[in-house]
Design a protein around this motif. Sequence first.
Motif, PDB file in Angstrom:
ATOM      1  N   VAL A  80      -1.580  -0.862 -10.758  1.00 34.59           N
ATOM      2  CA  VAL A  80      -0.787   0.181 -10.494  1.00 34.59           C
ATOM      3  C   VAL A  80       0.172  -0.283  -9.446  1.00 34.59           C
ATOM      4  O   VAL A  80       1.521  -0.021  -9.853  1.00 34.59           O
ATOM      5  CB  VAL A  80      -1.584   1.325  -9.889  1.00 34.59           C
ATOM      6  CG1 VAL A  80      -0.548   2.381  -8.942  1.00 34.59           C
ATOM      7  CG2 VAL A  80      -2.210   1.919 -10.603  1.00 34.59           C
ATOM      8  N   LEU A  81      -0.016  -1.030  -8.307  1.00 28.84           N
ATOM      9  CA  LEU A  81       0.685  -1.190  -7.356  1.00 28.84           C
ATOM     10  C   LEU A  81       1.623  -2.754  -7.872  1.00 28.84           C
ATOM     11  O   LEU A  81       2.714  -2.655  -7.508  1.00 28.84           O
ATOM     12  CB  LEU A  81      -0.038  -1.743  -6.160  1.00 28.84           C
ATOM     13  CG  LEU A  81      -0.732  -0.471  -5.455  1.00 28.84           C
ATOM     14  CD1 LEU A  81      -1.401  -0.960  -4.357  1.00 28.84           C
ATOM     15  CD2 LEU A  81       0.429   0.615  -5.009  1.00 28.84           C
ATOM     16  N   SER A  82       0.941  -3.512  -8.549  1.00 27.02           N
ATOM     17  CA  SER A  82       1.712  -4.801  -9.139  1.00 27.02           C
ATOM     18  C   SER A  82       2.728  -4.200 -10.018  1.00 27.02           C
ATOM     19  O   SER A  82       3.987  -5.067  -9.918  1.00 27.02           O
ATOM     20  CB  SER A  82       0.733  -5.427  -9.746  1.00 27.02           C
ATOM     21  OG  SER A  82      -0.248  -6.226  -9.086  1.00 27.02           O
ATOM     22  N   THR A  83       2.635  -3.277 -10.967  1.00 26.13           N
ATOM     23  CA  THR A  83       3.851  -2.867 -11.695  1.00 26.13           C
ATOM     24  C   THR A  83       5.088  -2.263 -11.046  1.00 26.13           C
ATOM     25  O   THR A  83       6.189  -2.498 -11.450  1.00 26.13           O
ATOM     26  CB  THR A  83       3.266  -1.987 -12.741  1.00 26.13           C
ATOM     27  OG1 THR A  83       2.519  -0.827 -12.025  1.00 26.13           O
ATOM     28  CG2 THR A  83       2.000  -2.466 -13.764  1.00 26.13           C
ATOM     29  N   ILE A  84       4.635  -1.539  -9.737  1.00 27.85           N
ATOM     30  CA  ILE A  84       5.654  -1.078  -9.207  1.00 27.85           C
ATOM     31  C   ILE A  84       6.742  -2.224  -8.442  1.00 27.85           C
ATOM     32  O   ILE A  84       7.735  -2.152  -8.649  1.00 27.85           O
ATOM     33  CB  ILE A  84       5.167  -0.201  -7.933  1.00 27.85           C
ATOM     34  CG1 ILE A  84       4.592   0.968  -8.483  1.00 27.85           C
ATOM     35  CG2 ILE A  84       6.461   0.365  -7.119  1.00 27.85           C
ATOM     36  CD1 ILE A  84       3.826   2.214  -7.370  1.00 27.85           C
ATOM     37  N   ILE A  85       6.033  -3.228  -8.111  1.00 26.19           N
ATOM     38  CA  ILE A  85       6.702  -4.319  -7.373  1.00 26.19           C
ATOM     39  C   ILE A  85       7.438  -5.036  -8.223  1.00 26.19           C
ATOM     40  O   ILE A  85       8.382  -5.425  -8.108  1.00 26.19           O
ATOM     41  CB  ILE A  85       5.540  -5.158  -6.495  1.00 26.19           C
ATOM     42  CG1 ILE A  85       5.063  -4.232  -5.384  1.00 26.19           C
ATOM     43  CG2 ILE A  85       6.225  -6.147  -6.104  1.00 26.19           C
ATOM     44  CD1 ILE A  85       3.992  -4.974  -5.104  1.00 26.19           C
ATOM     45  N   TRP A  86       6.733  -5.333  -9.460  1.00 26.46           N
ATOM     46  CA  TRP A  86       7.342  -6.255 -10.459  1.00 26.46           C
ATOM     47  C   TRP A  86       8.570  -5.165 -11.265  1.00 26.46           C
ATOM     48  O   TRP A  86       9.498  -5.857 -11.410  1.00 26.46           O
ATOM     49  CB  TRP A  86       6.309  -6.311 -11.750  1.00 26.46           C
ATOM     50  CG  TRP A  86       6.589  -7.174 -12.807  1.00 26.46           C
ATOM     51  CD1 TRP A  86       7.584  -7.819 -12.927  1.00 26.46           C
ATOM     52  CD2 TRP A  86       5.862  -7.556 -13.840  1.00 26.46           C
ATOM     53  NE1 TRP A  86       7.670  -8.826 -13.897  1.00 26.46           N
ATOM     54  CE2 TRP A  86       6.480  -8.595 -14.767  1.00 26.46           C
ATOM     55  CE3 TRP A  86       4.694  -7.094 -14.531  1.00 26.46           C
ATOM     56  CZ2 TRP A  86       6.232  -8.981 -15.806  1.00 26.46           C
ATOM     57  CZ3 TRP A  86       4.286  -7.433 -15.664  1.00 26.46           C
ATOM     58  CH2 TRP A  86       5.070  -8.494 -16.276  1.00 26.46           C
ATOM     59  N   GLN A  87       8.634  -3.825 -11.365  1.00 26.60           N
ATOM     60  CA  GLN A  87       9.559  -3.131 -11.953  1.00 26.60           C
ATOM     61  C   GLN A  87      10.736  -3.051 -10.725  1.00 26.60           C
ATOM     62  O   GLN A  87      12.065  -3.494 -11.238  1.00 26.60           O
ATOM     63  CB  GLN A  87       9.096  -1.735 -11.966  1.00 26.60           C
ATOM     64  CG  GLN A  87      10.470  -0.736 -12.672  1.00 26.60           C
ATOM     65  CD  GLN A  87       9.563   0.322 -13.162  1.00 26.60           C
ATOM     66  OE1 GLN A  87       9.392   0.533 -14.465  1.00 26.60           O
ATOM     67  NE2 GLN A  87       9.484   1.251 -12.349  1.00 26.60           N
ATOM     68  N   ASN A  88      10.582  -3.078  -9.741  1.00 31.56           N
ATOM     69  CA  ASN A  88      11.392  -3.047  -8.607  1.00 31.56           C
ATOM     70  C   ASN A  88      12.186  -4.531  -8.468  1.00 31.56           C
ATOM     71  O   ASN A  88      13.407  -4.488  -8.135  1.00 31.56           O
ATOM     72  CB  ASN A  88      10.776  -2.673  -7.097  1.00 31.56           C
ATOM     73  CG  ASN A  88      10.545  -1.189  -7.056  1.00 31.56           C
ATOM     74  OD1 ASN A  88      10.739  -0.387  -8.017  1.00 31.56           O
ATOM     75  ND2 ASN A  88       9.603  -1.061  -6.141  1.00 31.56           N
ATOM     76  N   ILE A  96      -5.513  -3.293  -3.404  1.00 32.79           N
ATOM     77  CA  ILE A  96      -4.010  -3.579  -2.836  1.00 32.79           C
ATOM     78  C   ILE A  96      -3.949  -4.758  -2.189  1.00 32.79           C
ATOM     79  O   ILE A  96      -3.042  -5.243  -2.468  1.00 32.79           O
ATOM     80  CB  ILE A  96      -4.026  -2.613  -1.423  1.00 32.79           C
ATOM     81  CG1 ILE A  96      -4.185  -1.017  -1.869  1.00 32.79           C
ATOM     82  CG2 ILE A  96      -2.621  -2.790  -0.674  1.00 32.79           C
ATOM     83  CD1 ILE A  96      -4.285   0.041  -0.544  1.00 32.79           C
ATOM     84  N   TYR A  97      -4.937  -5.329  -1.706  1.00 31.53           N
ATOM     85  CA  TYR A  97      -4.969  -6.768  -1.226  1.00 31.53           C
ATOM     86  C   TYR A  97      -4.584  -7.710  -2.247  1.00 31.53           C
ATOM     87  O   TYR A  97      -3.586  -8.698  -2.155  1.00 31.53           O
ATOM     88  CB  TYR A  97      -6.045  -7.308  -0.705  1.00 31.53           C
ATOM     89  CG  TYR A  97      -5.985  -8.814  -0.079  1.00 31.53           C
ATOM     90  CD1 TYR A  97      -5.592  -9.417   1.074  1.00 31.53           C
ATOM     91  CD2 TYR A  97      -6.822  -9.751  -1.226  1.00 31.53           C
ATOM     92  CE1 TYR A  97      -5.528 -10.558   1.123  1.00 31.53           C
ATOM     93  CE2 TYR A  97      -6.856 -11.005  -0.841  1.00 31.53           C
ATOM     94  CZ  TYR A  97      -6.102 -11.732   0.204  1.00 31.53           C
ATOM     95  OH  TYR A  97      -6.264 -13.035   0.503  1.00 31.53           O
ATOM     96  N   LEU A  98      -5.067  -7.657  -3.520  1.00 27.45           N
ATOM     97  CA  LEU A  98      -4.877  -8.375  -4.993  1.00 27.45           C
ATOM     98  C   LEU A  98      -3.359  -8.188  -4.985  1.00 27.45           C
ATOM     99  O   LEU A  98      -2.885  -9.251  -5.333  1.00 27.45           O
ATOM    100  CB  LEU A  98      -5.747  -7.891  -5.823  1.00 27.45           C
ATOM    101  CG  LEU A  98      -7.144  -8.246  -5.758  1.00 27.45           C
ATOM    102  CD1 LEU A  98      -8.042  -7.816  -6.951  1.00 27.45           C
ATOM    103  CD2 LEU A  98      -7.586  -9.702  -5.538  1.00 27.45           C
ATOM    104  N   ALA A 157       0.878  -1.159   0.013  1.00 24.89           N
ATOM    105  CA  ALA A 157      -0.014  -0.083   0.198  1.00 24.89           C
ATOM    106  C   ALA A 157       0.798   1.150   0.196  1.00 24.89           C
ATOM    107  O   ALA A 157       0.225   2.386  -0.253  1.00 24.89           O
ATOM    108  CB  ALA A 157      -1.014  -0.059   1.150  1.00 24.89           C
ATOM    109  N   THR A 158       2.003   1.150   0.310  1.00 25.58           N
ATOM    110  CA  THR A 158       2.823   2.322   0.668  1.00 25.58           C
ATOM    111  C   THR A 158       3.830   2.284  -0.546  1.00 25.58           C
ATOM    112  O   THR A 158       4.905   3.287  -0.300  1.00 25.58           O
ATOM    113  CB  THR A 158       3.682   2.208   2.041  1.00 25.58           C
ATOM    114  OG1 THR A 158       4.399   0.990   2.145  1.00 25.58           O
ATOM    115  CG2 THR A 158       2.620   2.519   2.934  1.00 25.58           C
ATOM    116  N   ARG A 159       3.758   1.778  -1.613  1.00 28.36           N
ATOM    117  CA  ARG A 159       4.819   1.800  -2.754  1.00 28.36           C
ATOM    118  C   ARG A 159       4.354   3.067  -3.641  1.00 28.36           C
ATOM    119  O   ARG A 159       5.035   3.254  -4.408  1.00 28.36           O
ATOM    120  CB  ARG A 159       4.405   0.165  -3.424  1.00 28.36           C
ATOM    121  CG  ARG A 159       5.121  -0.640  -2.853  1.00 28.36           C
ATOM    122  CD  ARG A 159       6.371  -0.577  -2.186  1.00 28.36           C
ATOM    123  NE  ARG A 159       6.293  -0.317  -0.968  1.00 28.36           N
ATOM    124  CZ  ARG A 159       7.232   0.125  -0.056  1.00 28.36           C
ATOM    125  NH1 ARG A 159       8.488   0.263  -0.775  1.00 28.36           N
ATOM    126  NH2 ARG A 159       7.190   0.441   1.446  1.00 28.36           N
TER     127      ARG A 159
END
Length: 430
Positions: free
Chosen positions: A407-415, A110-112, A69-71
Amino acid sequence: MSVSSIEKFTVNRILNLLCNKLEFVAILLFFIGFFDANIFEWRDRFNTASYGILLFLIILRWKRFIYVATRDISLLLLIGVLLISYFWSAAPEFTLDESKSVVRAIFFGIYLAAQYNPKELMQLFLRMFGIAIIINLIFTGFVVAIGQPYIAISQANNEPSWQGFLTHKQYLGRMMMHAAILFLLSSFSHKRFRWLTWIGFSLSIILLFLSKSKTSWVGFIVGLTLLPILKFTRWHYKIRTIMYVFVVLIAGSIAVLIFGNLEIIVVDILRKPPDFNGRFDIWQLAIEAALKRPLLGYGFAGFWTSNEGLLIVEHTWAASTVGTTNRFHSHNGFIDTILQVGLIGFSLFIFNFFAAVKRVINLIHLTQTIESFWMLEFLILSFLLQVSETLTLISFHTICSIYVSIVLSTIIWQNRLKANVVKFAESISE
């Protein structure tokens, strides 16, 4: 391994399996319920129970939930503006009530993102849309069989339009548009069960046709025109860049052609009056009202219950469509966003959206995966449909949950990809 250890392992395995099954059922309920389902009288009961169910799911993985959630700071700021808009809202009671529903949909997204990686997300939504198609067919067949077809089939422009278990034909059309694109893309990568994906694609196209949602059909066609990008990503960088420019030029030319002949297209092809059934008047008055409170707006869900909003309704064709239980909207997601959270909230949304698009395009080039391309398709189609949609991307709808998860999955994936590159570089230097 001792007998007690084996028994403990068996019990834990059964509990994990049970939790996974219950989780899938909960996600299915949220997926269908947040699409604004209208399955007899279940809506109120579902809304009441959904908060407790979602809270339980989050507690099980609260550390991962908070991390994910904080990404994205811009998304957090947008949620913050939405919530504190209560303090300047023109209708604070509506803002307080509906902002809770929006936060619920965002938390579900966010949970997903916290629970599933991009490939798993695509597979999850593939199953969700597939089940939704089956439920739509069964529900519509059932209400027709009991002599109450009006529950699932409405009359629009003197022709029957399917809405299924949803509250409006546009919702069914939008659901089936996304389902058709998802099943089509899935057929490119699933050779073993390709026949199943083609069945899902065919059924979604049939329901899309029966919904009579012209905007969803336009969205589907736009989705098909994006498919050549899959080929561009496999070419050399310079050729790919030239092709992207070429596609943009073609798209720009088509846009100029369409808008230059808008009246002819609307009247002769879509069989609607040139002012989009009076929507231009609504948009003009709504923009004038937005300019009175440009920075912060009227509060989330606050405008159309305010004096300014009711005045627009009373002096336009909207007066004949709004009753005591339904609220009017501008039929334009961008205008409604500005009305609700002002230019500050709208700017945060635009920044958040295009940052996500940029990440997805980078991921397409880096990974060349179907799931990254599906994310691009979903973002572009959802954004374009805001022009005439009744719901914004930041709303209490399932589309909002999918958007947030992407939105959040792409941040985690890119990181993760960057971390892998760093590790690889360090291993070479050693």
